[in-house]
Design an enzyme around this catalytic site. Structure first.
Site: not given
Length: 306
Positions: A145, A173
């Protein structure tokens, strides 16, 4: 509108349309597992390929380790074994992240969302070592992330390309707001990219991203998925039109000064948020409701996703 089948593929290991799910609480602030299961099942019925639990939208900074495990087990029971569940296990402490990863693996997670360690702002070699340590700790694939606006530290494209050689680091992400850097990593072809910012869902998908992980999908899962479906069907003009329809609500939910958790819960009535967050005020809630109802009216032709 007929939508194509979209099974998970090696290019989209967790599916295309993922929701960063809110964590419902009861009126007295306790975990509401029944509501979580109901919400999760509804999201899947409305076209979410997978769910991300205990991310920032899921209020992971203020839920306990035991609550994270209980939430994962409850959602798994509600949606069954065929829906990918990605468990947020990020923290500022590598040892704690490793322990959360192992707990999530035992609870049945299909993937792990691991954010860059925050506040301490480690240099890139330390960032890389952190992710490798977590990836080595379990047999579960990782989604890294990259959200420097919250963590204070970017995962540089060069670091991502090195990390791609780990067999369990499979996805990113992306909330870095660096379309050029993201395109370079996507072009290398070794990591599946998921947009983490609704306004970039279509642009990143157009240059080869796998899909998205969306907070707005808590309230508009069909509308966001329809954008990808139209693009995959070759109707890029329709994809652009549908994408434009989602922007007013996405802007209010994600860029109005309130966290997405707060705005999503204001629309869903999914219980309170935990402090230090505060609920949306009346004016903000009314604006969100208006934008949401306008989106529903403009997309009323969308069929239920099978």
């Amino acid at each position: 509108m007929t939508v194509p089948e979209a099974p998970a593929t090696p290019a989209a290991p967790f599916g295309r349309a993922l929701c960063a799910m809110i964590t419902p609480f009861t009126s007295d602030g306790e975990l509401d597992l029944d509501a979580a299961g109901t919400h999760a099942a509804g999201l899947v019925a409305d076209g979410c390929d997978g769910l991300v639990l205990s991310g920032t939208t899921g209020e992971s900074p203020t839920t306990t380790d035991a609550e994270k495990t209980a939430l994962l087990r409850a959602v798994r029971a509600a949606v069954g074994d065929g829906v990918p569940l990605v468990a947020g296990v990020g923290s500022a402490d590598t040892r704690h992240t490793v322990e959360l990863a192992r707990q999530a693996e035992r609870a049945g997670a299909d993937g792990l969302l691991v954010v860059t360690p925050y506040y301490s702002r480690p240099p890139q070699p330390a960032v890389e070592a952190h992710f490798r340590r977590v990836a080595d700790a379990t047999g579960v694939p990782l989604m890294l992330y990259d959200i420097p606006g919250r963590t204070g530290t970017r995962i540089e494209p060069e670091t991502l390309l090195r990390l791609a050689d780990h067999p369990r680091i499979v996805a990113v992400k992306d909330c870095a707001y660096d379309l050029l850097g993201s395109t370079k990593v996507i072009g290398a072809g070794s990591l599946s990219y998921y947009s983490g910012c609704e306004e970039l869902n279509l642009p990143l998908y157009a240059v080869g991203a796998a899909g998205y992980v969306s907070t707005v999908a808590n309230v508009a899962p069909r509308q966001l998925r329809a954008v990808l479906d139209a693009f995959d069907a070759g109707d890029t003009a329709e994809a652009a039109r549908l994408n434009r329809l989602t922007i007013p609500l996405a802007e209010l939910m994600m860029s109005s000064g309130l966290p997405g958790t707060v705005t999503a819960k204001a629309l869903l009535g999914a219980g309170p948020v935990r402090e230090p967050l505060q609920p949306a005020g009346r004016e903000a809630a009314d604006g969100l409701r208006k934008a949401y109802e306008e989106l529903l009216a403009a997309t009323s032709q969308l069929l239920l996703v099978p």
